[in-house]
Scaffold this active site. Structure first.
Site, PDB file in Angstrom:
ATOM      1  N   LYS A 176      34.370  24.927  -1.842  1.00 22.67           N
ATOM      2  CA  LYS A 176      35.535  25.296  -2.628  1.00 22.67           C
ATOM      3  C   LYS A 176      35.363  24.863  -4.089  1.00 22.67           C
ATOM      4  O   LYS A 176      34.799  23.806  -4.365  1.00 22.67           O
ATOM      5  CB  LYS A 176      36.786  24.664  -2.026  1.00 22.67           C
ATOM      6  CG  LYS A 176      37.074  25.176  -0.618  1.00 22.67           C
ATOM      7  CD  LYS A 176      38.278  24.504   0.002  1.00 22.67           C
ATOM      8  CE  LYS A 176      38.050  23.040   0.262  1.00 22.67           C
ATOM      9  NZ  LYS A 176      39.137  22.422   1.068  1.00 22.67           N
ATOM     10  N   THR A 208      49.827  23.095  -5.749  1.00 28.44           N
ATOM     11  CA  THR A 208      48.652  23.432  -4.929  1.00 28.44           C
ATOM     12  C   THR A 208      48.472  22.437  -3.783  1.00 28.44           C
ATOM     13  O   THR A 208      47.387  22.349  -3.203  1.00 28.44           O
ATOM     14  CB  THR A 208      47.379  23.450  -5.792  1.00 28.44           C
ATOM     15  OG1 THR A 208      47.243  22.180  -6.457  1.00 28.44           O
ATOM     16  CG2 THR A 208      47.431  24.563  -6.813  1.00 28.44           C
ATOM     17  N   GLY A 210      48.177  20.977  -0.327  1.00 26.33           N
ATOM     18  CA  GLY A 210      47.892  21.551   0.985  1.00 26.33           C
ATOM     19  C   GLY A 210      47.005  22.769   0.962  1.00 26.33           C
ATOM     20  O   GLY A 210      46.810  23.415   2.002  1.00 26.33           O
ATOM     21  N   THR A 211      46.415  23.078  -0.198  1.00 27.10           N
ATOM     22  CA  THR A 211      45.564  24.270  -0.291  1.00 27.10           C
ATOM     23  C   THR A 211      44.396  24.203   0.683  1.00 27.10           C
ATOM     24  O   THR A 211      44.085  25.169   1.385  1.00 27.10           O
ATOM     25  CB  THR A 211      45.031  24.429  -1.726  1.00 27.10           C
ATOM     26  OG1 THR A 211      46.130  24.492  -2.620  1.00 27.10           O
ATOM     27  CG2 THR A 211      44.210  25.690  -1.860  1.00 27.10           C
ATOM     28  N   GLY A 212      43.727  23.038   0.745  1.00 25.31           N
ATOM     29  CA  GLY A 212      42.565  22.911   1.617  1.00 25.31           C
ATOM     30  C   GLY A 212      42.916  23.015   3.086  1.00 25.31           C
ATOM     31  O   GLY A 212      42.229  23.683   3.863  1.00 25.31           O
ATOM     32  N   CYS A 213      44.001  22.346   3.483  1.00 24.63           N
ATOM     33  CA  CYS A 213      44.463  22.428   4.868  1.00 24.63           C
ATOM     34  C   CYS A 213      44.769  23.877   5.244  1.00 24.63           C
ATOM     35  O   CYS A 213      44.377  24.370   6.304  1.00 24.63           O
ATOM     36  CB  CYS A 213      45.725  21.589   5.060  1.00 24.63           C
ATOM     37  SG  CYS A 213      45.587  19.853   4.651  1.00 24.63           S
TER      38      CYS A 213
END
Length: 267
Positions: A176, A208, A210-213
């Protein structure tokens, strides 16, 4: 062989603010057409301003949740998020071995506000136990640096880190690029057969959290529905990009995405 049913077992921590962790995971999997079940590793005291407390659940309780789900409902994919400690990593690795479903491993290390979510001695356990079991590994640049020892500050760095992580045993790596400066955000899907670039304009927003989760869970939902890896990642990436654009602006800090945007019929 039975057809995939879209079942995703999420092994991760809880976010009381609802923007990340299992709350975000459940929302993403559901909206993407899957069925979400959970094994919670820790309860956090959290809102958009940061993580104010982390309370790990007993190891046996965490594992019992996962075993109960797998023994009855089953899983077509497993998504792992915040694990927290070496002991949890070791238990989760054993769960993955007993299940056989493809695992999307999000190597969560630090919360958006800077709070550490992975003990220092657990990083090596993630490297040795989780990466080789990952059908898809989804690190951001700081996580990739911690796992590889490589500097990740541009596209070439993402590629090098992705190749390194493949060498550690991951079947595919979604590197990412949100932490890398620039007007365009580039994520790189690295596989043994090549790479795919997913890029779009950077959205100027602090919302942003929690974007990765969310991205990892959306990808897991695609795999659980039977999509090929590249298609699952592309579908999940497009969903998250729009969820960022539509973030509702909640809270006084790093606010959540708009997880439910596909449900409102205003696409």
């Amino acid at each position: 062989m039975t057809s995939p049913l879209g079942r995703v077992l999420i092994i991760a921590g809880s976010d009381s603010g609802g923007g990340a962790g299992v709350q975000a995971d459940i929302k993403a999997v559901t909206v993407m057409g899957g069925y979400a079940a959970t094994a919670i590793t820790a309860i956090t005291v959290q809102n958009t301003l940061g993580v104010h407390g982390v309370h790990p659940l007993p190891l046996d309780l965490m594992e019992a949740q996962a075993r109960a789900v797998l023994d009855d409902i089953g899983a077509d994919a497993i998504k792992t998020g915040m694990l927290g400690s070496r002991e949890v990593v070791e238990r989760v690795a054993a769960i993955l071995d007993s299940c056989g479903a493809p695992a999307v491993v999000d190597p969560v290390m630090v919360a958006k506000g800077g709070h550490s979510l992975l003990a220092d001695d657990a990083v090596s356990a993630v490297r040795s136990l989780m990466i080789p079991r990952a059908a898809l590994l989804t690190p951001n640049a700081p996580e990739a640096e911690a796992l590889t020892g490589l500097y990740v500050a541009d596209l070439d760095g993402q590629r090098r880190a992705g190749e390194f992580l493949l060498g550690l045993g991951a079947q595919a790596v979604l590197m990412k690029g949100g932490h890398i400066p620039g007007e365009t955000v580039v994520d790189v899907l690295v596989t043994p057969t090549g790479e795919t670039l997913l890029e779009g304009p950077r959205v100027d927003t602090r919302h942003t959290h929690g974007t990765g989760c969310t991205l990892a869970s959306a990808c897991a939902a695609g795999l659980a529905k039977g999509l090929a890896l590249e298609a699952a990642v592309a579908e999940g990436w497009a969903y998250v990009a729009e969820a960022i654009r539509r973030a509702p602006g909640l809270g006084r800090g790093h606010g959540p995405l708009d997880h439910g945007w596909p449900l409102r019929g205003d696409q």
